[in-house]
Structures are given as C-alpha cells and as structure tokens.
Design a protein around this motif. Structure first.
Motif, PDB file in Angstrom:
ATOM      1  N   ASP A 264       9.444   3.825   8.535  1.00 30.17           N
ATOM      2  CA  ASP A 264       9.005   5.095   7.955  1.00 30.17           C
ATOM      3  C   ASP A 264       8.664   4.939   6.478  1.00 30.17           C
ATOM      4  OD1 ASP A 264       9.108   6.736  10.185  1.00 30.17           O
ATOM      5  OD2 ASP A 264      10.520   8.162   9.303  1.00 30.17           O
ATOM      6  N   TYR A 265       9.581   4.339   5.712  1.00 29.46           N
ATOM      7  CA  TYR A 265       9.324   4.239   4.276  1.00 29.46           C
ATOM      8  C   TYR A 265       8.140   3.328   4.001  1.00 29.46           C
ATOM      9  CZ  TYR A 265      10.511   5.066  -0.589  1.00 29.46           C
ATOM     10  OH  TYR A 265      10.477   5.495  -1.897  1.00 29.46           O
ATOM     11  N   ALA A 266       7.909   2.378   4.880  1.00 28.89           N
ATOM     12  CA  ALA A 266       6.734   1.524   4.725  1.00 28.89           C
ATOM     13  C   ALA A 266       5.449   2.331   4.859  1.00 28.89           C
ATOM     14  CB  ALA A 266       6.764   0.393   5.750  1.00 28.89           C
ATOM     15  N   ARG A 267       5.467   3.386   5.675  1.00 30.46           N
ATOM     16  CA  ARG A 267       4.300   4.273   5.767  1.00 30.46           C
ATOM     17  C   ARG A 267       4.036   4.944   4.412  1.00 30.46           C
ATOM     18  NH1 ARG A 267       0.685   4.698   9.687  1.00 30.46           N
ATOM     19  NH2 ARG A 267       0.682   6.961   9.632  1.00 30.46           N
ATOM     20  N   PHE A 268       5.086   5.385   3.762  1.00 32.55           N
ATOM     21  CA  PHE A 268       4.946   5.977   2.430  1.00 32.55           C
ATOM     22  C   PHE A 268       4.346   4.958   1.465  1.00 32.55           C
ATOM     23  CE2 PHE A 268       6.970   7.010  -1.743  1.00 32.55           C
ATOM     24  CZ  PHE A 268       6.447   8.278  -1.925  1.00 32.55           C
ATOM     25  N   CYS A 269       4.823   3.724   1.524  1.00 33.80           N
ATOM     26  CA  CYS A 269       4.285   2.671   0.655  1.00 33.80           C
ATOM     27  C   CYS A 269       2.822   2.376   0.973  1.00 33.80           C
ATOM     28  CB  CYS A 269       5.110   1.396   0.805  1.00 33.80           C
ATOM     29  SG  CYS A 269       6.809   1.546   0.214  1.00 33.80           S
ATOM     30  N   HIS A 344      11.021   1.574  -6.521  1.00 31.08           N
ATOM     31  CA  HIS A 344      12.336   2.110  -6.842  1.00 31.08           C
ATOM     32  C   HIS A 344      13.363   1.515  -5.892  1.00 31.08           C
ATOM     33  CE1 HIS A 344      15.005   4.905  -8.838  1.00 31.08           C
ATOM     34  NE2 HIS A 344      13.983   5.461  -9.463  1.00 31.08           N
ATOM     35  N   GLY A 345      14.585   1.393  -6.384  1.00 30.58           N
ATOM     36  CA  GLY A 345      15.704   0.978  -5.556  1.00 30.58           C
ATOM     37  C   GLY A 345      16.624   2.139  -5.288  1.00 30.58           C
ATOM     38  N   GLY A 346      17.678   1.872  -4.480  1.00 26.99           N
ATOM     39  CA  GLY A 346      18.670   2.881  -4.158  1.00 26.99           C
ATOM     40  C   GLY A 346      20.071   2.360  -4.385  1.00 26.99           C
ATOM     41  N   ALA A 347      21.021   3.286  -4.496  1.00 24.97           N
ATOM     42  CA  ALA A 347      22.391   2.940  -4.862  1.00 24.97           C
ATOM     43  C   ALA A 347      23.054   1.994  -3.880  1.00 24.97           C
ATOM     44  CB  ALA A 347      23.227   4.217  -4.982  1.00 24.97           C
ATOM     45  N   TRP A 348      22.686   2.065  -2.611  1.00 30.33           N
ATOM     46  CA  TRP A 348      23.309   1.206  -1.607  1.00 30.33           C
ATOM     47  C   TRP A 348      22.436   0.003  -1.256  1.00 30.33           C
ATOM     48  CZ3 TRP A 348      26.581   4.135   2.627  1.00 30.33           C
ATOM     49  CH2 TRP A 348      27.704   4.688   2.006  1.00 30.33           C
ATOM     50  N   GLY A 349      21.645  -0.455  -2.207  1.00 27.54           N
ATOM     51  CA  GLY A 349      20.938  -1.718  -2.063  1.00 27.54           C
ATOM     52  C   GLY A 349      19.539  -1.652  -1.499  1.00 27.54           C
ATOM     53  N   THR A 350      19.089  -0.474  -1.060  1.00 24.76           N
ATOM     54  CA  THR A 350      17.728  -0.367  -0.548  1.00 24.76           C
ATOM     55  C   THR A 350      16.729  -0.586  -1.684  1.00 24.76           C
ATOM     56  OG1 THR A 350      17.809   2.027  -0.885  1.00 24.76           O
ATOM     57  CG2 THR A 350      18.350   1.205   1.315  1.00 24.76           C
ATOM     58  N   GLN A 351      15.563  -1.143  -1.334  1.00 29.44           N
ATOM     59  CA  GLN A 351      14.538  -1.451  -2.332  1.00 29.44           C
ATOM     60  C   GLN A 351      13.156  -1.269  -1.713  1.00 29.44           C
ATOM     61  OE1 GLN A 351      15.007  -2.719  -5.658  1.00 29.44           O
ATOM     62  NE2 GLN A 351      17.174  -2.222  -5.356  1.00 29.44           N
ATOM     63  N   ALA A 352      12.193  -0.810  -2.529  1.00 31.15           N
ATOM     64  CA  ALA A 352      10.795  -0.742  -2.094  1.00 31.15           C
ATOM     65  C   ALA A 352       9.906  -0.994  -3.304  1.00 31.15           C
ATOM     66  CB  ALA A 352      10.467   0.610  -1.469  1.00 31.15           C
ATOM     67  N   TRP A 353       9.084  -2.048  -3.241  1.00 27.93           N
ATOM     68  CA  TRP A 353       8.238  -2.449  -4.363  1.00 27.93           C
ATOM     69  C   TRP A 353       6.818  -2.697  -3.872  1.00 27.93           C
ATOM     70  CZ3 TRP A 353      10.016  -1.736  -9.114  1.00 27.93           C
ATOM     71  CH2 TRP A 353      11.392  -1.495  -9.222  1.00 27.93           C
ATOM     72  N   ILE A 354       5.881  -2.088  -4.571  1.00 27.24           N
ATOM     73  CA  ILE A 354       4.475  -2.085  -4.184  1.00 27.24           C
ATOM     74  C   ILE A 354       3.698  -2.911  -5.188  1.00 27.24           C
ATOM     75  CG2 ILE A 354       2.455  -0.586  -3.860  1.00 27.24           C
ATOM     76  CD1 ILE A 354       4.932   1.585  -3.380  1.00 27.24           C
ATOM     77  N   ASP A 355       3.091  -3.984  -4.706  1.00 24.03           N
ATOM     78  CA  ASP A 355       2.323  -4.896  -5.560  1.00 24.03           C
ATOM     79  C   ASP A 355       0.842  -4.631  -5.323  1.00 24.03           C
ATOM     80  OD1 ASP A 355       0.967  -7.085  -6.684  1.00 24.03           O
ATOM     81  OD2 ASP A 355       2.649  -8.450  -6.333  1.00 24.03           O
ATOM     82  N   PRO A 356       0.188  -3.849  -6.205  1.00 24.39           N
ATOM     83  CA  PRO A 356      -1.207  -3.486  -5.974  1.00 24.39           C
ATOM     84  C   PRO A 356      -2.183  -4.642  -6.182  1.00 24.39           C
ATOM     85  CG  PRO A 356      -0.484  -2.617  -8.080  1.00 24.39           C
ATOM     86  CD  PRO A 356       0.724  -3.238  -7.436  1.00 24.39           C
ATOM     87  N   VAL A 357      -1.771  -5.667  -6.918  1.00 20.66           N
ATOM     88  CA  VAL A 357      -2.647  -6.824  -7.135  1.00 20.66           C
ATOM     89  C   VAL A 357      -2.743  -7.658  -5.863  1.00 20.66           C
ATOM     90  CG1 VAL A 357      -2.974  -8.937  -8.469  1.00 20.66           C
ATOM     91  CG2 VAL A 357      -2.149  -6.860  -9.608  1.00 20.66           C
ATOM     92  N   LYS A 358      -1.602  -7.932  -5.247  1.00 21.17           N
ATOM     93  CA  LYS A 358      -1.587  -8.708  -4.008  1.00 21.17           C
ATOM     94  C   LYS A 358      -1.804  -7.847  -2.770  1.00 21.17           C
ATOM     95  CE  LYS A 358       1.379 -12.282  -5.989  1.00 21.17           C
ATOM     96  NZ  LYS A 358       2.710 -12.941  -5.962  1.00 21.17           N
ATOM     97  N   GLY A 359      -1.744  -6.531  -2.951  1.00 24.37           N
ATOM     98  CA  GLY A 359      -2.019  -5.634  -1.835  1.00 24.37           C
ATOM     99  C   GLY A 359      -0.932  -5.584  -0.791  1.00 24.37           C
ATOM    100  N   VAL A 360       0.330  -5.763  -1.210  1.00 22.42           N
ATOM    101  CA  VAL A 360       1.443  -5.724  -0.273  1.00 22.42           C
ATOM    102  C   VAL A 360       2.582  -4.884  -0.837  1.00 22.42           C
ATOM    103  CG1 VAL A 360       0.924  -7.954   0.796  1.00 22.42           C
ATOM    104  CG2 VAL A 360       2.456  -7.856  -1.193  1.00 22.42           C
ATOM    105  N   ALA A 361       3.445  -4.414   0.069  1.00 23.26           N
ATOM    106  CA  ALA A 361       4.668  -3.712  -0.311  1.00 23.26           C
ATOM    107  C   ALA A 361       5.836  -4.331   0.431  1.00 23.26           C
ATOM    108  CB  ALA A 361       4.566  -2.230   0.014  1.00 23.26           C
TER     109      ALA A 361
END
Length: 394
Positions: A264-269, A344-361
């Motif tokens: 789901d969160y990957a859809r947001f990314c 952004h990251g989350g308190a319990w270790g979750t992470q989501a990072w979007i690299d627009p140069v390489k075109g990946v999240a």
C-alpha cells in the motif's frame, strides 16, 4: 535521467496473492534474514518500486514470534511518522483547490492562534509551512491531555497552553504538535474528519485498501506485533503500541496515526515518483510536488543525523512540506541515494525513501520499537544497499 520501467497495469493493481509472485531482488531477503538471525528484528516486508512497476516485494521472518506466525506481504504495520507525508499531501490538495495556502497564518483557520506569543512576547503568527517543516517552535501537548483527547479539535487547546519552545523560524526541532494542527486545518477547511478526508482523497484513489487509522476496523489479525530489544536478555520482547494510536475514540493523528502494508505505502510512493500522478489520476499539482520535494528550511541544519553519534550530518538534510530531503549523500544509510532523495521514517523502524534521480522508491516495514535512531539503523542501510546493488546489475 530517471530509469523507466514498464509493466502491464495488471501488476499495478493485482491482489496480494498475485503480488507474492512479483520479482525479488537478489540479496535483499538475505540481508533481512541476517537481521532476523541476529535478533534485531522479528521480520520484515521490503518493497522497491519504480513509477509504474513493482521491482521487489518480499516478506521475511515472523509477524508474531510467540505464535510463530509468518510475515506476509499483506502484513499490517504501524507506520508512525510515515503518516506525516500523507498529512502534507492532504494539506497541499486543498491548496491546489485554492482553499488554503501554506504560507498563510494558522490563525486564518484556527482563530485562537492569533493570541499565541513567542518566548520574547511577540505575536507568533505561525504559518502552516512552519508547522509542517518543524520550524514553528510550537509547544507540545501535556501527555495526559493528549491521551484524554477524542478529536483533533480537543488537542488544540493543549498545544496553545504549552509554552512556545523558540522563536519561529530560528531553528529546526522535530515537533509533533504542528503536524496535528495541520491535520485539524484539513478538517476545518474540508468540512470532513481528517480520517474521512484521507480515505476519500488519498487512500481510495491510490487503491490503498489496507491502510487505516483504526486497524480493528480492517483486518486485526494481520497486524504485526511490535518488539523491543531487551537490554538485559539481549532478546526481542513484545512491545505495546502507544495508547494514542489506532484505538477507536482517539483522534486520527496526522503526526503518526496510520497503519499500512508495504504494498500500500509503495503505491503512495509511486504517486510521488510520478510527479503527483498514478494510473492516470492526478492527486497533486507540479507546484505542490515542488513544495514536498524541495527544501523549505533554508540553511538550517535538520533531521535525525545531527549529533556526532550519527555522523554530524545536519547540513546534509533539509525539510520540505512534510518530508525530509537529502541535500548531499553521506556514508551509511544515504550512501546509495541521490541528492534530492526524500521521504520519512517511523518510530518503529519503518522507512520510505524516494529517489527521483534513479526513479525508484525503497519501502521498509519492520516493528522494532527501540532502535537508537530508526533512520540510521543498520537494517535500513543493509536493505537499501542490497536493493541498490541488485538494481545496478540489471
């Protein structure tokens, strides 16, 4: 130029039973299993996406150690502060419609803020942008008052009663109150509760069917157990979810209230990678995307790597509207990322990072409550390193 990947739309909307057959990048699962074997985690779900393709989706380890329940691709995690970019998107949607402006004073929407004074006694005149970039200086709520609140509206007096922490704009300090104030502004301007707005305007259009503020209303059996690393036994022990989050009768908190799955969160990314668009649906304008993805905090040091313990990397980061932005890569968790990567990251270790140069999240879902710094965790570093290496060989 960003790498472009193309795949049939079936794979973009496929049920999670089908997603189990999606590609797995070599080395990622092994890196996560090593963290499980070392007692750092019970398990993980890892996802890597391009704008229009799932490059990797894999579940490792256990969602519940005592019950020996395997982690699944559709396991549900408390994503904590990974809610903040969703809150920012909600605010910017209303700005796109001309219903608010992040540069305007919060008092335009919540009149009580007109009486707020800075530590020097001046009118605070806080803006939504300051609230969303952690530069407002707004005080935090008394913990008992926060626990007693049933709505976002009931939280506002607690924030106004707390002394301001510093003169607005003088520095960056991570502040939960400002994000919840922004969520309350969404309610006032839209005429909807914050959770209803997010559901209708963000989650439903993106097909994020498992994401919710209240997991008991979805599929409580899929919720991953949180764990804390014991200091005495060097083992993982079950950790209770903070009482303010996820329980009916508590506010839908914009600072950290969402529960979600990796897919789901990957859809947001993917929507963000697409410049505000996914599957032909535009959620954000180019102007709104610029506010999310470019530094709005000037030269102020920001982020969670400022101390010497974590490399003194405050100047490597800036803050956009609701997002952390990497100005310049550095060793460790940012070594494989491009300038301009945001997330952004989350308190319990979750992470989501979007690299627009390489075109990946990169999306990492774990439930470990006491990493010294989840943004700087070895788990995040090893996930991103393995994924980036595998992509580089394709």
């Amino acid at each position: 130029m960003p790498m472009k990947f193309h795949l049939s739309p079936f794979f973009l909307l496929a049920p999670l039973t089908a997603l189990c057959a999606t590609p797995k990048l070599p080395g990622v699962g092994a890196a996560m299993q090593a963290a499980v074997n070392a007692g750092q985690l019970s398990g993980a779900v890892t996802v890597v996406v391009s704008e229009d393709r799932i490059l990797h989706l894999e579940a490792t380890g256990l969602a519940d150690v005592a019950a020996k329940k395997p982690m699944r691709p559709d396991s549900l995690f408390w994503i904590a502060s990974m809610t903040k970019p969703v809150t920012a998107v909600a605010v910017l949607m209303l700005q796109d419609e001309g219903k608010l402006n992040v540069t305007n004073p919060i008092s335009d929407y919540i009149p009580e803020f007109a009486h707020l004074k800075t530590p020097s006694g001046k009118p605070a005149n806080l803006s939504l942008a300051q609230a969303l970039t952690h530069t407002s200086g707004l005080g935090e709520a008394d913990s008992q008052a926060a626990r007693n609140a049933h709505t976002l509206a009931e939280l506002i007096p607690s924030y106004l009663a707390a002394p301001m922490q510093y003169e607005p704009g003088a520095k960056w300090k991570y502040t939960q109150s400002g994000i919840n104030v922004a969520a309350r502004v969404v309610e006032i301007v839209s005429g909807m509760s914050f959770d209803a707005f997010v559901q209708k305007r963000v989650l439903d259009p993106l097909g994020m069917k498992d994401t919710t503020f209240y997991p008991a209303e979805k599929s409580p059996g899929s919720l991953v157990i949180g764990y804390i690393k014991s200091k005495t036994a060097d083992a993982l022990e079950a950790a209770a979810l903070p009482a303010d989050f996820g329980a009916p009768g508590h506010p839908p908190l914009g600072n950290g209230g969402l529960f979600s799955t990796g897919a789901d969160y990957a859809r947001f990314c993917q929507m963000l990678l697409g410049g505000g668009t996914l599957d032909g649906k535009r959620l954000l304008s180019p102007r709104a995307m610029k506010l999310l993805t470019t530094v709005q905090t000037g030269d102020l040091p920001t982020g969670f790597m400022q101390s010497a313990e974590f490399g003194s990397h405050g100047t490597n980061y800036g803050w956009g509207i609701g997002t952390c932005i990497l100005r310049a890569p550095h060793e460790g968790v940012a070594q494989m990322l491009s300038p301009g990567t945001y997330g952004h990251g989350g308190a319990w270790g979750t992470q989501a990072w979007i690299d627009p140069v390489k075109g990946v999240a990169y999306v990492l879902m774990v439930q470990r409550s006491n990493f010294p710094n989840s943004d700087a965790s070895e788990v995040r570093r090893e996930f991103q390193r393995a994924a980036a290496a595998a992509i580089g060989k394709q």
